[in-house]
Design a protein around this motif. Structure first.
Motif, PDB file in Angstrom:
ATOM      1  N   ALA B 104       0.725  -1.563  -0.182  1.00  0.00           N
ATOM      2  CA  ALA B 104      -0.284  -0.279   0.603  1.00  0.00           C
ATOM      3  C   ALA B 104       1.215   1.045  -0.144  1.00  0.00           C
ATOM      4  O   ALA B 104       1.102   2.268  -0.566  1.00  0.00           O
ATOM      5  CB  ALA B 104      -0.884   0.126   1.555  1.00  0.00           C
ATOM      6  N   LEU B 105       2.199   1.373   0.705  1.00  0.00           N
ATOM      7  CA  LEU B 105       2.795   2.627   0.562  1.00  0.00           C
ATOM      8  C   LEU B 105       2.767   2.864  -0.367  1.00  0.00           C
ATOM      9  O   LEU B 105       3.448   3.582  -0.888  1.00  0.00           O
ATOM     10  CB  LEU B 105       3.834   1.993   1.597  1.00  0.00           C
ATOM     11  N   ASN B 109       3.063   6.003  -2.292  1.00  0.00           N
ATOM     12  CA  ASN B 109       3.950   7.571  -3.047  1.00  0.00           C
ATOM     13  C   ASN B 109       3.897   7.568  -4.223  1.00  0.00           C
ATOM     14  O   ASN B 109       4.046   8.358  -4.263  1.00  0.00           O
ATOM     15  CB  ASN B 109       4.994   6.553  -2.427  1.00  0.00           C
ATOM     16  N   LEU B 278      19.816   1.077   8.711  1.00  0.00           N
ATOM     17  CA  LEU B 278      18.860   0.814   7.192  1.00  0.00           C
ATOM     18  C   LEU B 278      17.858   0.482   6.746  1.00  0.00           C
ATOM     19  O   LEU B 278      17.783  -0.778   7.953  1.00  0.00           O
ATOM     20  CB  LEU B 278      20.165   0.729   5.956  1.00  0.00           C
ATOM     21  N   VAL B 279      16.879   0.323   6.348  1.00  0.00           N
ATOM     22  CA  VAL B 279      16.250   0.049   6.581  1.00  0.00           C
ATOM     23  C   VAL B 279      15.235  -0.458   5.005  1.00  0.00           C
ATOM     24  O   VAL B 279      15.889   0.047   4.034  1.00  0.00           O
ATOM     25  CB  VAL B 279      14.757   1.135   6.162  1.00  0.00           C
ATOM     26  N   GLY B 310      13.862   0.059   0.444  1.00  0.00           N
ATOM     27  CA  GLY B 310      13.406  -0.200   1.405  1.00  0.00           C
ATOM     28  C   GLY B 310      12.398   0.571   1.820  1.00  0.00           C
ATOM     29  O   GLY B 310      11.659   0.529   2.604  1.00  0.00           O
ATOM     30  N   ASN B 311      11.571   0.179   0.597  1.00  0.00           N
ATOM     31  CA  ASN B 311       9.487   0.228   0.422  1.00  0.00           C
ATOM     32  C   ASN B 311       9.246  -0.164   1.283  1.00  0.00           C
ATOM     33  O   ASN B 311       8.675  -1.267   0.491  1.00  0.00           O
ATOM     34  CB  ASN B 311       9.672   0.744  -0.916  1.00  0.00           C
ATOM     35  N   VAL B 312       9.110  -0.930   2.553  1.00  0.00           N
ATOM     36  CA  VAL B 312       8.008  -1.825   2.711  1.00  0.00           C
ATOM     37  C   VAL B 312       6.716  -2.093   4.316  1.00  0.00           C
ATOM     38  O   VAL B 312       7.137  -0.076   4.314  1.00  0.00           O
ATOM     39  CB  VAL B 312       9.014  -2.595   3.349  1.00  0.00           C
ATOM     40  N   ASP B 313       6.260  -2.171   3.633  1.00  0.00           N
ATOM     41  CA  ASP B 313       5.377  -1.483   4.907  1.00  0.00           C
ATOM     42  C   ASP B 313       5.391  -1.846   6.538  1.00  0.00           C
ATOM     43  O   ASP B 313       6.623  -3.196   6.698  1.00  0.00           O
ATOM     44  CB  ASP B 313       3.447  -1.919   4.877  1.00  0.00           C
ATOM     45  N   ALA B 314       4.530  -1.232   7.404  1.00  0.00           N
ATOM     46  CA  ALA B 314       5.521  -1.336   8.351  1.00  0.00           C
ATOM     47  C   ALA B 314       5.361  -3.103   9.089  1.00  0.00           C
ATOM     48  O   ALA B 314       5.598  -3.711   9.675  1.00  0.00           O
ATOM     49  CB  ALA B 314       4.292  -0.463   9.296  1.00  0.00           C
ATOM     50  N   PHE B 317       8.251  -5.762   8.321  1.00  0.00           N
ATOM     51  CA  PHE B 317       9.396  -4.740   8.946  1.00  0.00           C
ATOM     52  C   PHE B 317       9.207  -5.119  10.398  1.00  0.00           C
ATOM     53  O   PHE B 317      10.224  -5.508  10.878  1.00  0.00           O
ATOM     54  CB  PHE B 317       9.722  -2.877   8.337  1.00  0.00           C
ATOM     55  N   GLN B 318       7.221  -4.769  11.559  1.00  0.00           N
ATOM     56  CA  GLN B 318       7.534  -5.227  12.617  1.00  0.00           C
ATOM     57  C   GLN B 318       7.758  -7.542  12.749  1.00  0.00           C
ATOM     58  O   GLN B 318       8.243  -7.458  13.642  1.00  0.00           O
ATOM     59  CB  GLN B 318       6.265  -5.422  13.006  1.00  0.00           C
TER      60      GLN B 318
END
Lengths: 328, 328
Positions: B104-105, B109, B278-279, B310-314, B317-318
């Protein structure tokens, strides 16, 4: 005393050791702040914070015979890692005095970098300064104070030289530079560098609520203490009061302090994660939080902010993402 | 066809636009891999992935009259954002065809960067290529393919020029360069740049399990397709098969492909978070995962890896942090 010559000398010693961090930006952050936001990501520095600069500057400034006996530091974690790595790189032992409630990752990393870690209980009122003096006497090691130490301030000031250079290259002649502030070593160092290299840029210290000793000290003209010595999320920048060496520098060169809440720091961490792909720790995110959420207290078309460190435990980072990570 | 001259020309057009990313490292990662690990953090690139390089290279290469009619792209998200920003910077419209199940991000974006987004259902077998051709006919826009496009490959290849330059400065004459690989645009571009500028460095494509079309194609000598077209965590690098332009380049220049599990990608994300600050997104972490967890399949004292985005939804990542974020 620290001055621009000492900062330039530190920069020469750090060359090839410290990372030259860039200025990063995102149109999404600019929209929130209502001006262009430039981020100095010292979380990308070796050991995950700017503290490596001061640690390396101080260890490399020691005379050989003194350095060979090893170095001693007290730190909530970032100065610990910076000094530990700098000592290891110079092949000398390091003893680091850390609060028992410091983030577990910082304690583990400091040990993994080869330092001996001594824990103390800051809530029970144990004094890290007294512990440091005692150990210094016992072992003859050189004490490297986290901020009230001219060579440490000079090392942190190299951050300011880079900001001045990059701002000039981008044509930014006037801007406020928001700096995450604990004891004031980074803020004082940057302020001294800007005074000499970019007089149109002015440093402003940023702190968390309840630990805004520097903002209150600047406002009153006299050193103020924090009521508490621990608690809150911003462990990296919680100190009892401004330093005796750093405060007069801040008083002479800095604009008023900015204060943000822990929740604002967490929101800024989520935005650094999503918009810059950077990992910030709460204390390292207070300057970005000030730029984004207290924009009315900042002046100019551009604002420069430090992300001073990224050494955060996973549970706190997950809290930032679960509360503020949904950016769309 | 893409060649080193086209890559050098792309680098000249990208100068002052694309970020010059560094090579980062951590002693903690070196210990896991058993060799020195150098990370090229393209997650720090504009729009959060290397795709901005190819997007900008392609948009800037169009003739003025063609560019004025706007550009069209299909993408799971990173190419979308790269083309959208490049189009906006050139002042021309962009239409981006994206799968409805993209993060979705990434969709949000792409819209926020000013592009018109058209969604399609890839699980139902809708073809983005057919949709793209139809829209191209209707609107007369220039189609910018995500990897089978010489100017896009040239733009991605600028990453390889920088790797070659930094490796030479650090005295690294021989190393494998692990590249996150979907359609092969980044891998092909880097391979071409290394061939000309650093012949002792060899690119190796890295993919997730079940989407290892490139590894199987290189092993068999013929283009192989993936059984599935969606699913798994590594959305950024899931493509039906290697490109017709990219595959012959990979076949000529690359070493064997490396394949990692989604869980290994998540572990690598947690380590990039904790050790490099880094993400990384899952697809952007497969090369780091290969270097860390498949070290026996890599040769040499040094290994260079891309973190491609690094375009990952939260929530993803969590998940990486809750499972693998406890590093001590």
């Amino acid at each position: 005393m620290s001055d621009i010559d000492m900062i330039r000398a530190a920069a020469a010693r750090l060359k090839g050791h410290a990372r030259r961090t860039p200025l990063l930006s995102s149109p999404f952050l600019d929209r929130i702040a209502g001006r262009r936001v430039w981020v100095k990501p010292e979380c990308l520095q070796h050991t995950g914070s700017f503290k490596y600069r001061g640690g390396y500057a101080a260890v490399s400034a020691l005379e050989d015979t003194a350095r060979a006996r090893g170095v001693l530091a007290y730190s909530s974690g970032n100065h610990a890692q910076g000094v530990a790595l700098a000592a290891a790189q110079h092949g000398v032992p390091a003893v680091i005095i850390m609060p028992a409630d410091a983030p577990a990752l910082k304690i583990a990393n400091t040990r993994a970098l080869g330092a001996e870690v001594v824990l103390y209980d800051r809530a029970a009122g144990e004094s890290r300064e007294e512990l440091g003096e005692a150990l210094r006497g016992e072992r003859g090691m050189a004490l490297i104070r986290p901020y009230d130490e001219p060579q440490v301030i000079a090392g942190q000031g190299t951050t300011g030289l880079e900001i001045a250079e990059d701002a000039a290259a981008m044509g930014i002649a006037r801007a406020e530079v928001l700096v995450c502030c604990g004891g004031g070593g980074l803020t004082a160092g940057i302020a001294l560098a800007l005074e000499a290299q970019a007089p149109g840029l002015r440093a402003r210290p940023c702190e968390p609520e309840e630990f805004d000793d520097t903002a209150r000290s600047l406002a009153s003209g006299e050193i103020q203490r924090n009521a508490r010595l621990s608690g809150g999320l911003c462990d990296a920048i919680i100190t009892p009061q401004p330093g005796e060496i750093t405060f007069p520098i801040l008083q002479r060169l800095c604009g008023p302090g900015l204060v943000v809440s822990d929740e604002e720091a967490l929101r800024a961490m989520a935005l650094a994660w999503g918009r810059l792909k950077l990992v910030a720790e709460p204390g390292g995110a207070v300057a970005l939080a000030a730029a984004l959420f207290h924009a009315g207290r900042v002046e100019g078309d551009d604002v420069i902010v430090t992300i001073s460190g990224g050494n955060v435990d996973a549970d706190i980072f997950q809290r930032a993402l679960s509360q503020y990570g949904d950016l769309h």
